[in-house]
Design an enzyme around this catalytic site. Structure first.
Site, PDB file in Angstrom:
ATOM      1  N   SER A 157      -3.951   4.136  -4.923  1.00 40.26           N
ATOM      2  CA  SER A 157      -3.995   5.587  -4.866  1.00 40.26           C
ATOM      3  C   SER A 157      -5.227   6.115  -5.611  1.00 40.26           C
ATOM      4  O   SER A 157      -6.346   5.782  -5.259  1.00 40.26           O
ATOM      5  CB  SER A 157      -2.691   6.164  -5.409  1.00 40.26           C
ATOM      6  N   ASP A 182      -2.938   2.034  -0.271  1.00 40.58           N
ATOM      7  CA  ASP A 182      -2.271   3.254   0.158  1.00 40.58           C
ATOM      8  C   ASP A 182      -2.970   4.545  -0.267  1.00 40.58           C
ATOM      9  O   ASP A 182      -2.353   5.446  -0.848  1.00 40.58           O
ATOM     10  CB  ASP A 182      -0.815   3.268  -0.317  1.00 40.58           C
ATOM     11  N   HIS A 309       5.110   4.267  -1.591  1.00 39.33           N
ATOM     12  CA  HIS A 309       3.696   4.424  -1.914  1.00 39.33           C
ATOM     13  C   HIS A 309       3.181   3.325  -2.837  1.00 39.33           C
ATOM     14  O   HIS A 309       2.059   2.859  -2.699  1.00 39.33           O
ATOM     15  CB  HIS A 309       3.509   5.800  -2.566  1.00 39.33           C
TER      16      HIS A 309
END
Length: 347
Positions: A157, A182, A309
């Site tokens: 991220s 992700d 996530h």
């Protein structure tokens, strides 16, 4: 920090939850996080797990001529260095369970970024992308000097953005691979509008670390209880005045930097001159630039099913296998890309 097909928007920051507290014997400069609150939980299912079962040791990296001290967790002793960068609100312990598998064939170093975990800096709220990637380069330089081993950067991220920017600088001569977990520019930028709402709606404090772990699992932020038990405590600190645990990272106060994390990310990723892997939690994540790049074979992409996530936490064994396969497929050894039949000259 963007949305996934099976996640709410910006789950990174919304997931940017608590993470692990360090072992009581830690000698970290960041000493205001007590290992445990005196309050004992009646739910052993959510009790903290010690990171020492996964990493081999921890260290504080003092950056010369600054007041900055960055905390790192290390595992393994041979092979290339898998240098891990966590997402906003997480900590280096986000990679704990996967590190215990990866270290069998490679070294793992997981860093607490500025404003997170047990790292201490002169300005913990300066989360500009320029400051973050400069911090990473400074840590690598301090740890390895002029003779760094082969390094594979992994970023989840927000940390994925930092990894891409480090690679795009093209100053890390031993960089041998780039893995982004992700995060996609288009989805992340579109999700920024939801960020403040997500941060404001999450609980601000917990009576115990166990309650924070329970919240992260029951709320769906993390789907692996064992990983949450290791990683969540380090994302909280104990507030003496309020007699409770509060979030370590003050993400609400860093809004001015959010857009800078992701603007131009896709082009920078594609331009990085090393083997690249993009791990996604959903199939709806690719923006136009990455879709074209993927069709042109500029990077490897894997969609990891049945995960949220935080892929590295939810399915650590599968994540570790993907990382080791990437290293093997691209013949990344302790000194870089290894070409069969070509022996390096002895020094």
């Amino acid at each position: 920090m963007e949305t996934s097909g099976n996640l709410t928007p910006l789950s990174e920051e919304s997931e940017g939850q608590p993470q692990q507290s360090s072992s009581p014997s830690s000698t970290s400069a960041f000493s205001n996080i007590p290992p445990r609150h005196p309050l004992q939980s009646s739910f052993p299912k959510y009790s903290p797990l010690d990171w020492t079962s996964y990493f081999d040791h921890e260290d504080d990296i003092c950056i010369p001529d600054t007041e900055n001290v960055f905390h790192v967790y290390k595992a393994g002793s041979e092979g290339p260095v898998i240098f891990c960068l966590h997402g906003g609100g997480y900590s280096g312990l986000s990679f704990a369970l996967s590190a215990s598998k990866i270290k069998e064939k490679a070294q793992v170093v997981a860093m607490d970024l500025r404003g997170h975990g047990k790292s201490v800096t002169d300005n913990d709220l300066d989360l500009s992308i320029e400051t973050l990637f400069t911090d990473v380069l400074a840590v690598l330089s301090t740890m390895y000097g002029d003779s760094p081993p082969a390094i594979v950067l992994i970023g989840h991220s927000m940390g994925g953005s930092v990894a891409v920017h480090v690679a795009a600088k093209k100053t890390l001569r031993s960089l041998a691979g780039l893995i982004v977990v992700d995060v996609v520019e288009g989805t992340a930028l579109a999700s920024l509008v939801h960020m403040r709402k997500i941060l404001s709606s999450r609980p601000k404090h917990f009576a115990s670390v166990e309650k924070a772990i329970e919240w992260s699992v029951r709320g769906g932020s993390l789907r692996n209880i064992d990983s949450a038990r290791v990683s969540i405590p380090a994302t909280f600190k104990y507030d003496e005045s309020k007699q409770c645990y509060v979030h370590r990272a003050c993400l609400e106060e860093t809004e001015q930097y959010w857009r800078g994390w992701y603007e131009g990310l896709s082009e920078k990723f594609l331009s990085s001159p090393v083997p690249k892997l993009l791990l996604l939690a959903g199939t709806d994540r690719l923006d136009r630039t990455l879709t074209i790049g993927q069709m042109q074979g500029k990077f490897q992409m894997v969609v990891v099913r049945h995960t949220g996530h935080a892929i590295q936490e939810d399915v650590p064994d599968e994540f570790a296998t993907l990382i080791l396969n990437f290293i093997s497929r691209n013949r990344i050894g302790p000194h870089g890309i290894e070409i069969p039949g070509l022996r390096k000259p002895s020094k």
